[in-house]
Design an enzyme around this catalytic site. Structure first.
Site, PDB file in Angstrom:
ATOM      1  N   ARG A  59      51.454  27.194  27.811  1.00  0.00           N
ATOM      2  CA  ARG A  59      52.013  26.262  28.979  1.00  0.00           C
ATOM      3  C   ARG A  59      51.567  24.792  28.694  1.00  0.00           C
ATOM      4  O   ARG A  59      50.206  24.842  28.629  1.00  0.00           O
ATOM      5  CB  ARG A  59      51.999  26.596  30.191  1.00  0.00           C
ATOM      6  CG  ARG A  59      52.946  27.946  30.752  1.00  0.00           C
ATOM      7  CD  ARG A  59      52.667  28.070  32.043  1.00  0.00           C
ATOM      8  NE  ARG A  59      53.311  29.238  32.623  1.00  0.00           N
ATOM      9  CZ  ARG A  59      54.611  29.275  33.198  1.00  0.00           C
ATOM     10  NH1 ARG A  59      54.974  28.068  33.630  1.00  0.00           N
ATOM     11  NH2 ARG A  59      55.096  30.367  33.497  1.00  0.00           N
ATOM     12  N   HIS A  62      50.333  19.077  29.674  1.00  0.00           N
ATOM     13  CA  HIS A  62      50.989  18.020  30.485  1.00  0.00           C
ATOM     14  C   HIS A  62      49.864  17.208  31.188  1.00  0.00           C
ATOM     15  O   HIS A  62      48.835  17.456  31.167  1.00  0.00           O
ATOM     16  CB  HIS A  62      51.530  19.079  31.835  1.00  0.00           C
ATOM     17  CG  HIS A  62      52.431  20.004  31.272  1.00  0.00           C
ATOM     18  ND1 HIS A  62      52.263  21.314  32.087  1.00  0.00           N
ATOM     19  CD2 HIS A  62      53.384  20.091  30.550  1.00  0.00           C
ATOM     20  CE1 HIS A  62      53.035  22.075  31.376  1.00  0.00           C
ATOM     21  NE2 HIS A  62      54.093  21.304  30.547  1.00  0.00           N
ATOM     22  N   LYS A  72      42.862  18.386  38.146  1.00  0.00           N
ATOM     23  CA  LYS A  72      43.411  19.713  38.508  1.00  0.00           C
ATOM     24  C   LYS A  72      41.914  20.367  38.514  1.00  0.00           C
ATOM     25  O   LYS A  72      41.141  20.017  37.764  1.00  0.00           O
ATOM     26  CB  LYS A  72      44.018  20.256  37.275  1.00  0.00           C
ATOM     27  CG  LYS A  72      45.440  19.558  37.252  1.00  0.00           C
ATOM     28  CD  LYS A  72      46.297  20.109  35.827  1.00  0.00           C
ATOM     29  CE  LYS A  72      47.877  19.350  35.752  1.00  0.00           C
ATOM     30  NZ  LYS A  72      48.369  19.684  34.821  1.00  0.00           N
ATOM     31  N   TYR A 132      46.045  26.414  40.135  1.00  0.00           N
ATOM     32  CA  TYR A 132      45.640  25.337  40.149  1.00  0.00           C
ATOM     33  C   TYR A 132      45.442  24.511  41.271  1.00  0.00           C
ATOM     34  O   TYR A 132      46.416  24.811  42.348  1.00  0.00           O
ATOM     35  CB  TYR A 132      46.699  24.433  39.331  1.00  0.00           C
ATOM     36  CG  TYR A 132      47.450  24.637  37.938  1.00  0.00           C
ATOM     37  CD1 TYR A 132      47.132  23.879  37.149  1.00  0.00           C
ATOM     38  CD2 TYR A 132      47.981  25.778  38.034  1.00  0.00           C
ATOM     39  CE1 TYR A 132      47.606  24.389  35.848  1.00  0.00           C
ATOM     40  CE2 TYR A 132      48.753  26.056  36.945  1.00  0.00           C
ATOM     41  CZ  TYR A 132      48.322  25.278  35.797  1.00  0.00           C
ATOM     42  OH  TYR A 132      49.244  25.662  34.428  1.00  0.00           O
ATOM     43  N   ASP A 168      58.191  22.262  26.693  1.00  0.00           N
ATOM     44  CA  ASP A 168      57.010  21.983  26.202  1.00  0.00           C
ATOM     45  C   ASP A 168      57.261  22.104  24.652  1.00  0.00           C
ATOM     46  O   ASP A 168      56.210  21.324  24.060  1.00  0.00           O
ATOM     47  CB  ASP A 168      56.118  23.298  26.767  1.00  0.00           C
ATOM     48  CG  ASP A 168      55.664  22.991  27.938  1.00  0.00           C
ATOM     49  OD1 ASP A 168      55.793  21.900  28.657  1.00  0.00           O
ATOM     50  OD2 ASP A 168      55.239  23.905  28.677  1.00  0.00           O
TER      51      ASP A 168
END
Length: 185
Positions: A59, A62, A72, A132, A168
């Site tokens: 993932r 970003h 984060k 997160y 992604d």
């Protein structure tokens, strides 16, 4: 909490300072005062949970741009992940540098990801779960991303990629982003 700065400016590994007793231990996982004392943004606007079925899932990478930049605090609560961040701040001495760290429930570590850092991870086990804490709301118009396999970064993912979203997999390469930015000036 124990704050250790990483090789990337303003990015920290955060380890628990355990207070053990016969029942187990107690530890703080977040404290706005301690974060602020280390110069970190203590705001939490959202908490997100990501569950991943297959080992090797990627993932990322970003981030969000101004005015919706986000910090984060990332922690693995089940399974194991290889967490990667890339410094996307042009003024930073570590601009375009990256690090990767392993996060597991057993090592109790969290990674503090500063604003304007691209973030992503690969699951090292099946059925991995990641939590997160995020300082800004998800804002699609300000979302950006980088390809996980961009040769500009040469990220050494521990496993073969078993699963990745179409979005992604199709983020632009850094060199194409730079060309686009130069053309828009």
């Amino acid at each position: 909490m124990i704050f250790t700065e990483t090789a990337l400016n303003d990015a920290f590994m955060i380890e628990l300072e355990q207070k053990p007793d016969h029942r187990g231990f107690f530890a703080r996982t977040f404290c706005a005062q301690e974060f602020a004392a280390h110069g970190l943004k203590p705001t939490v606007a959202q908490c997100n949970l990501s569950f991943n079925h297959k080992k090797g899932t990627v993932r990322g990478m970003h981030y969000q741009i101004a005015p919706a930049t986000e910090t984060k605090l990332v922690r693995c609560t089940k399974g194991a992940i290889y967490d990667v961040i890339i410094d996307m701040r042009p003024e930073s001495p570590t601009f375009l540098s990256h690090i990767g760290v392993e996060l597991t429930p057993d090592n109790y570590r969290a990674l503090y990801v500063p604003a304007m850092f691209a973030h992503g991870y690969q699951t090292l086990t099946d059925d991995s779960e990641v939590v997160y804490q995020v300082s800004e709301f998800y804002t699609p118009g300000y979302e950006r991303g980088l390809r996980y396999d961009d040769p500009s970064f040469n990220i050494d993912w521990p496993l073969e990629v078993s699963d990745i979203s179409e979005k992604d997999a199709n983020w632009p390469l850094l060199r194409m982003m730079m060309v686009g930015e130069a053309e828009s000036r």
